[in-house]
Design a protein around this motif. Structure first.
Motif, mmCIF file in Angstrom:
data_model
loop_
_atom_site.group_PDB
_atom_site.id
_atom_site.type_symbol
_atom_site.label_atom_id
_atom_site.label_comp_id
_atom_site.label_asym_id
_atom_site.label_seq_id
_atom_site.Cartn_x
_atom_site.Cartn_y
_atom_site.Cartn_z
ATOM 1 N N LEU A 1 0.853 -1.181 0.000
ATOM 2 C CA LEU A 1 0.000 0.000 0.000
ATOM 3 C C LEU A 1 0.893 1.235 0.000
ATOM 4 C CD1 LEU A 1 -1.708 -2.386 1.160
ATOM 5 C CD2 LEU A 1 -2.791 -0.739 2.673
ATOM 6 N N PHE A 2 0.746 2.082 -1.001
ATOM 7 C CA PHE A 2 1.535 3.301 -1.096
ATOM 8 C C PHE A 2 0.665 4.515 -0.778
ATOM 9 C CE2 PHE A 2 4.050 0.567 -3.927
ATOM 10 C CZ PHE A 2 5.352 0.888 -3.567
ATOM 11 N N ASP A 3 1.086 5.312 0.183
ATOM 12 C CA ASP A 3 0.490 6.633 0.362
ATOM 13 C C ASP A 3 0.839 7.466 -0.870
ATOM 14 O OD1 ASP A 3 -0.599 8.941 1.861
ATOM 15 O OD2 ASP A 3 1.495 9.593 1.878
ATOM 16 N N LEU A 4 0.046 8.497 -1.125
ATOM 17 C CA LEU A 4 0.257 9.318 -2.316
ATOM 18 C C LEU A 4 0.958 10.633 -1.993
ATOM 19 C CD1 LEU A 4 -0.166 9.760 -5.348
ATOM 20 C CD2 LEU A 4 -2.500 10.545 -4.839
ATOM 21 N N ASP A 5 0.274 11.566 -1.341
ATOM 22 C CA ASP A 5 0.828 12.890 -1.080
ATOM 23 C C ASP A 5 1.983 12.824 -0.086
ATOM 24 O OD1 ASP A 5 -1.170 13.912 -2.725
ATOM 25 O OD2 ASP A 5 -2.560 14.175 -1.050
ATOM 26 N N GLY A 6 3.159 13.275 -0.541
ATOM 27 C CA GLY A 6 4.332 13.245 0.318
ATOM 28 C C GLY A 6 5.115 11.957 0.228
ATOM 29 N N THR A 7 4.548 10.963 -0.451
ATOM 30 C CA THR A 7 5.236 9.679 -0.615
ATOM 31 C C THR A 7 5.505 9.455 -2.099
ATOM 32 O OG1 THR A 7 4.165 8.798 1.382
ATOM 33 C CG2 THR A 7 5.117 7.201 -0.140
ATOM 34 N N LEU A 8 4.517 8.966 -2.848
ATOM 35 C CA LEU A 8 4.707 8.835 -4.289
ATOM 36 C C LEU A 8 4.772 10.193 -4.976
ATOM 37 C CD1 LEU A 8 2.337 5.869 -5.249
ATOM 38 C CD2 LEU A 8 4.803 5.812 -4.815
ATOM 39 N N LEU A 9 4.087 11.177 -4.381
ATOM 40 C CA LEU A 9 4.067 12.530 -4.953
ATOM 41 C C LEU A 9 4.646 13.510 -3.937
ATOM 42 C CD1 LEU A 9 3.133 14.329 -7.346
ATOM 43 C CD2 LEU A 9 0.974 14.641 -6.105
ATOM 44 N N PRO A 10 5.943 13.816 -4.025
ATOM 45 C CA PRO A 10 6.549 14.760 -3.079
ATOM 46 C C PRO A 10 5.885 16.124 -3.141
ATOM 47 C CG PRO A 10 8.241 13.524 -4.252
ATOM 48 C CD PRO A 10 6.934 13.224 -4.940
ATOM 49 N N LEU A 11 5.609 16.681 -1.970
ATOM 50 C CA LEU A 11 5.010 18.014 -1.895
ATOM 51 C C LEU A 11 5.155 18.561 -0.487
ATOM 52 C CD1 LEU A 11 2.165 17.469 -0.219
ATOM 53 C CD2 LEU A 11 1.306 16.811 -2.451
ATOM 54 N N ASN A 12 4.951 19.879 -0.387
ATOM 55 C CA ASN A 12 4.841 20.536 0.903
ATOM 56 C C ASN A 12 3.355 20.629 1.205
ATOM 57 O OD1 ASN A 12 4.262 23.029 2.606
ATOM 58 N ND2 ASN A 12 6.488 22.909 2.826
ATOM 59 N N GLN A 13 2.918 19.947 2.228
ATOM 60 C CA GLN A 13 1.492 19.835 2.508
ATOM 61 C C GLN A 13 0.817 21.192 2.713
ATOM 62 O OE1 GLN A 13 0.092 18.025 6.310
ATOM 63 N NE2 GLN A 13 -0.940 16.541 4.999
ATOM 64 N N ASP A 14 1.455 22.075 3.441
ATOM 65 C CA ASP A 14 0.860 23.391 3.715
ATOM 66 C C ASP A 14 0.716 24.209 2.435
ATOM 67 O OD1 ASP A 14 0.687 22.815 6.410
ATOM 68 O OD2 ASP A 14 2.586 23.780 6.915
ATOM 69 N N MET B 1 2.583 -1.273 4.362
ATOM 70 C CA MET B 1 2.139 0.103 4.164
ATOM 71 C C MET B 1 3.346 1.016 4.046
ATOM 72 S SD MET B 1 -0.241 2.345 3.815
ATOM 73 C CE MET B 1 0.005 4.120 3.606
ATOM 74 N N VAL B 2 3.416 1.793 2.965
ATOM 75 C CA VAL B 2 4.521 2.714 2.707
ATOM 76 C C VAL B 2 3.983 4.137 2.763
ATOM 77 C CG1 VAL B 2 6.267 3.448 1.054
ATOM 78 C CG2 VAL B 2 5.651 1.018 1.217
ATOM 79 N N GLY B 3 4.518 4.963 3.659
ATOM 80 C CA GLY B 3 4.029 6.331 3.762
ATOM 81 C C GLY B 3 4.998 7.239 4.485
ATOM 82 N N ASN B 4 4.691 8.537 4.473
ATOM 83 C CA ASN B 4 5.591 9.542 5.036
ATOM 84 C C ASN B 4 5.092 10.151 6.339
ATOM 85 O OD1 ASN B 4 3.465 10.942 3.532
ATOM 86 N ND2 ASN B 4 4.619 12.812 3.956
ATOM 87 N N ASP B 5 3.905 9.718 6.798
ATOM 88 C CA ASP B 5 3.292 10.332 7.980
ATOM 89 C C ASP B 5 3.358 9.371 9.165
ATOM 90 O OD1 ASP B 5 1.327 11.290 9.921
ATOM 91 O OD2 ASP B 5 0.649 12.666 8.356
#
Length: 246
Positions: free
Chosen positions: A6-19, A183-187
């Motif tokens: 399971l891949f998280d998207l925002d910040g993982t597969l798609l790098p971004l600054n959340q704010d 599960m793969v994620g950045n949070d």
């Protein structure tokens, strides 16, 4: 044995600054609805109803139903007027948020390394957006051509991260036991919560989020580049370990 990743998207597969992403998203959405609703009131209620959706644990309602059950009565605009504007925003204007993101070739390498092993690949993003917005971000990440086993979205999911029910629902949808999933994620809070139901976890550190400054207890961690280089080996190691214990 790892049978699904399971891949998280925002910040993982798609790098971004959340704010930055959230700010631009709300600015463009507010501007788009200005002809039918007060932008400030709209954004304020959108955030409040999103919070209601995130907290909901009502298995009888999808996240979309929870959101609009709270949002529409409080916004004061008839659905037949408001909904076409919102739908059109995602079709035409959501792309304006793309500059706040960036693609990373290592994301594709990681996903393809899993797919080439014959392992299920799932996009496990927090399902607070419609599928159209999620599919666009998958494209921005450079993996839009991948045949994912399941993509979480607010039309189909009944729970949000970090509720354990979110991960249990995914496991049920793809026909896997939690212990057969990675599960793969950045949070730290939202993605590592998968461990609570027995999933293995990999913490991606490029766009690390840890809102509660909690201890990061992951089975594995590293950058997106390190993930791409090692994920096939991790799966083989985990699966070999299971076979050795049989």
């Amino acid at each position: 044995m790892i049978k699904s990743v399971l891949f998280d998207l925002d910040g993982t597969l798609l790098p971004l600054n959340q704010d930055e992403f959230l700010r631009e998203y709300l600015n463009h959405l507010g501007a788009r609805v200005a002809n039918v609703a007060d932008p400030k009131k709209f954004i304020s209620q959108l955030l409040a109803s999103t919070e209601v959706m995130i907290k909901s644990r009502d298995k009888s309602k999808t996240n979309q139903q929870v959101f609009f059950d709270d949002f529409l009565p409080n916004i004061g605009v008839a659905p037949d007027i408001l909904m076409p504007v919102i739908d059109n925003f995602y079709e035409t204007d959501f792309v304006l948020v793309k500059p706040t993101t960036k693609s990373n070739a290592d994301a594709r390498r990681a996903v393809m390394a899993v797919a080439e092993l014959g392992i299920d690949v799932v996009v496990a993003t927090n399902p607070i957006f419609p599928i159209s917005a999620i599919r666009q971000r998958i494209d921005w990440a450079g993996v839009g051509d991948v045949k994912f086993t399941f993509v979480t979205c607010y039309e189909e999911c009944h729970f949000c991260k970090p509720h354990p029910e979110y991960y249990l629902e995914i496991a049920e949808r793809i026909g896997r036991k939690p212990e057969d999933c990675l599960m793969v994620g950045n949070d730290v809070i939202e993605d590592l919560a998968a461990a609570r139901i027995g999933m293995k976890t990999y913490l991606v550190t490029d766009c690390l989020l840890n809102s509660q400054e909690a201890e990061a207890k992951a089975d594995y961690q590293g950058t997106l580049a390190e993930l791409a280089a090692t994920i096939a080996g991790i799966i083989r190691t985990e699966n070999g370990r299971i076979k050795d214990n049989e």
